[in-house]
Design a protein around this motif. Structure first.
Motif, PDB file in Angstrom:
ATOM      1  N   GLN A  41      -8.760  -0.546  -8.151  1.00 33.08           N
ATOM      2  CA  GLN A  41      -7.985  -1.490  -7.342  1.00 33.08           C
ATOM      3  C   GLN A  41      -8.310  -1.330  -5.859  1.00 33.08           C
ATOM      4  N   PHE A  42      -8.557  -0.099  -5.456  1.00 35.63           N
ATOM      5  CA  PHE A  42      -8.751   0.206  -4.040  1.00 35.63           C
ATOM      6  C   PHE A  42      -9.909  -0.572  -3.427  1.00 35.63           C
ATOM      7  N   PHE A  65      -6.559   7.976   0.813  1.00 36.61           N
ATOM      8  CA  PHE A  65      -6.784   7.764  -0.615  1.00 36.61           C
ATOM      9  C   PHE A  65      -8.189   8.207  -1.018  1.00 36.61           C
ATOM     10  N   GLY A  83      -3.043   4.124  -1.658  1.00 31.44           N
ATOM     11  CA  GLY A  83      -3.696   3.360  -2.715  1.00 31.44           C
ATOM     12  C   GLY A  83      -2.898   2.180  -3.203  1.00 31.44           C
ATOM     13  N   TRP A  84      -3.495   1.469  -4.156  1.00 31.12           N
ATOM     14  CA  TRP A  84      -2.861   0.352  -4.852  1.00 31.12           C
ATOM     15  C   TRP A  84      -3.119   0.518  -6.348  1.00 31.12           C
ATOM     16  N   ARG A  85      -2.204  -0.009  -7.147  1.00 32.86           N
ATOM     17  CA  ARG A  85      -2.454  -0.043  -8.578  1.00 32.86           C
ATOM     18  C   ARG A  85      -1.859  -1.315  -9.161  1.00 32.86           C
ATOM     19  N   GLY A 128      -1.887   4.515  -6.913  1.00 30.64           N
ATOM     20  CA  GLY A 128      -3.203   3.937  -6.672  1.00 30.64           C
ATOM     21  C   GLY A 128      -4.292   4.433  -7.593  1.00 30.64           C
ATOM     22  N   GLN A 174       0.853  -1.191   0.000  1.00 29.63           N
ATOM     23  CA  GLN A 174       0.000   0.000   0.000  1.00 29.63           C
ATOM     24  C   GLN A 174       0.886   1.237   0.000  1.00 29.63           C
ATOM     25  N   HIS A 175       0.564   2.196  -0.850  1.00 24.66           N
ATOM     26  CA  HIS A 175       1.417   3.377  -0.919  1.00 24.66           C
ATOM     27  C   HIS A 175       1.328   4.133   0.404  1.00 24.66           C
TER      28      HIS A 175
END
Length: 594
Positions: free
Chosen positions: A414-415, A443, A401-403, A410, A395-396
């Motif tokens: 995806q989130f 996020f 977020g995530w990507r 992110g 996780q950033h």
């Protein structure tokens, strides 16, 4: 100079004597040869030279046949004819590229050894989720089937170093962010994917343990953070027993929706492979139709873990688990297949490509989390904790977020899956690091649009209805307080595109149904009637839904059918805010029906 001849001569004294004599003759030849110049040479020198040549020739002919590796002695490492095992280096595994069309029997022209990275000096970071110790878990017996008896694969040191280095980079960025350093971290190079390995805790077949043995299991606890202050309500309580029927009728379902779900689940079960996987290649997945005008290289064609996780979610959405229900064998085999494919770092991405790998991880993790929360089966505890820890590590730290790759800032699509996976872990009693929820809120704040109720795919982009629905569902199911004005804005925006308007979009319908069902407002009534009408009208006679939807080409018929079932299971899949108002964080109160 050491050579194999030295060891041979030491073992055979007469050969040593010959060698010494040969050397003496060489010296004697040289001395006699230098005594007289010109054409006259001593006969003794010539005789010594001839004799020396003969002795040396016999030694060169005889010595190489004695005690060399590979001649059947069984002493050499890697020997095939002896009893020693064949040694395989890490390069033999890591250099394989599943995208290459070359045969495995072909030998590469050159060999490039793996990089040797230095071990980071920083102390290893503890996992954000822990599970019961191995001694607390059931051990495999000698009668277990061979497919579950594979030896755990050791964690590859090089990849562990890469993973640790990336974690250190992310944590360093988080520290800078907390110190009000505004510059974002450069996106780090993602770690190389690790080969899938059987999870060490997944050694016993899931179907082997009766339901009664799952009671009283110690709940995994957080070792680096303060536990959640109060217990959470059982968000899955309506899936079982009389509560399911009551929730169905009370929130807008009926016998027709239940019949559609039953037919859909039968179709899904019929498409499962014997090893537990739902195969993208045999269910129409991976077709490139360029939705939204972008070529994603046939995303979904290798999304085994994601498709399997989605099928399991649809089966468990009706309350069926690996311990009970008519599909207990299907669920058990599916969960076991996921456990067998979990990588050493906790990832559930499997062999999927760039566009699908992170979806596969989060969807598979969500299915593990729900299975553990529903059953508290200890055989699922460690794998679930490992998968959630992997999500938390990638996780950033600044945007939350995530990507597609670890370290990306992110996107909302995806989130939603990752956030729901985290929530399923909490439902199972796992106390996650509070920083995770703080980043989730961060996020969601970065993608808010309009007056706060809309959401975009990525920060500073125009809002979309699908992302608005996904963000609203995430906020409500995570227990975040959403002001009434923002709810009204989101509802009005979503109602502008009901099911049946435009191209079918099961992904949009899924998140909109989750969000509006939580509210039980007039907006839900309108949405639900349109959704039921469209889904019941388009279901095929075999129980499936066609793949002619926005994302149906990538996911195939198992994707569309699982998503259709999940939409029609929404009536009992989660408690509503009416049934569990304590789901709203911080004790905030707001009107639920307007």
């Amino acid at each position: 100079m050491k050579s194999i001849t030295d060891s041979t001569l030491a073992q055979t004294p007469w050969l040593a004597f010959l060698a010494v004599m040969a050397m003496v003759l060489v010296v004697a030849t040289w001395v006699l040869w230098r005594r007289q110049s010109g054409r006259r040479r001593p006969k003794a020198a010539i005789a010594c030279a001839v004799l020396s040549v003969l002795i040396h020739s016999s030694l060169f002919w005889f010595v190489p046949t004695k005690d060399q590796p590979g001649k059947g002695t069984g002493d050499a490492p890697g020997e095939i004819d002896g009893n020693a095992p064949v040694m395989v280096t890490i390069a033999d595994v890591e250099s394989f590229d599943p995208d290459q069309s070359a045969s495995l029997d072909e030998t590469p022209e050159t060999f490039v050894p793996p990089l040797e990275l230095p071990t980071p000096e920083a102390d290893p970071q503890p996992s954000v989720v822990t599970a019961p110790a191995p001694s607390e878990l059931p051990m495999q017996t000698s009668t277990d089937p061979p497919e579950f008896a594979a030896e755990p694969i050791e964690l590859n040191e090089t990849h562990a170093q890469i993973d640790q280095m990336m974690t250190d980079l992310l944590l360093a960025d988080a520290t800078l962010s907390q110190a009000d350093a505004p510059d974002p971290m450069p996106t780090p190079e993602p770690p190389m994917p690790k080969p899938a390995a059987a999870n060490p805790q997944a050694t016993e077949p899931l179907a082997a343990q009766p339901a009664s043995a799952a009671s009283g299991v110690p709940v995994p606890t957080q070792t680096v953070a303060t536990p959640v202050a109060s217990p959470r309500p059982d968000d899955f309580a309506n899936r079982r027993g009389p509560a399911r029927r009551s929730a169905l009728i009370a929130t807008g379902g009926d016998d027709r929706t239940e019949a559609a779900v039953a037919a859909g689940l039968r179709f899904i079960a019929s498409r499962q492979r014997p090893d537990g996987i739902w195969d993208p290649t045999t269910t129409g997945a991976g077709q490139e139709r360029m939705p939204l005008g972008e070529n994603r290289n046939g995303a979904g064609k290798r999304a085994e873990t994601g498709l399997t996780g989605l099928a399991l979610l649809s089966l468990m959405g009706s309350g069926y688990t690996h311990l009970e229900g008519p599909y207990n064998d299907n669920v058990a085999r599916g969960l076991q297949a996921l456990l067998n494919r979990q990588a050493n770092d906790g990832s559930m991405g499997g062999p999927a490509g760039t566009y699908a790998r992170m979806y596969c991880h989060s969807i598979a993790t969500l299915s593990l989390g729900e299975a553990f929360a529903l059953t508290r089966d200890p055989r699922l505890a460690q794998a679930t904790a490992d998968a959630l820890s992997y999500s938390a590590r990638i996780q950033h730290p600044s945007t939350g977020g995530w990507r597609y790759q670890p370290g990306d800032t992110g996107d909302t699509s995806q989130f939603g899956w990752q956030a729901m996976a985290m929530e399923s872990g909490k439902q199972g009693g796992m106390n996650l690091d509070p920083q995770i929820d703080h980043r989730l809120r961060t996020f969601l704040s970065t993608v808010r649009a309009g007056r706060g109720g809309l959401a975009s795919y990525r920060p500073k982009r125009p809002p979309s209805r699908t992302m608005t629905a996904e963000a609203l569902a995430s906020r409500l199911l995570l227990g975040h307080y959403v002001p009434p004005a923002e709810i009204a804005e989101a509802e009005a925006y979503i109602l502008q595109e009901l099911p049946g308007m435009g191209e079918d979009n099961f992904y949009y319908w899924y998140y909109a149904s989750l969000a509006l069902h939580q509210l039980q407002s007039p907006a839900w009534t309108r949405w639900n009637e349109a959704m039921k009408r469209r889904l019941l009208a388009t279901q095929r006679s075999d129980g499936s839904w066609p793949t002619t939807s926005v994302w149906g080409g990538y996911g195939g018929e198992v994707y569309t059918t699982a998503m259709g079932c999940l939409c029609l299971e929404v009536y009992y899949r989660h408690l509503t805010l009416h049934q569990a108002p304590e789901k709203i964080a911080n004790g905030a109160v707001r009107p639920l029906v307007r």
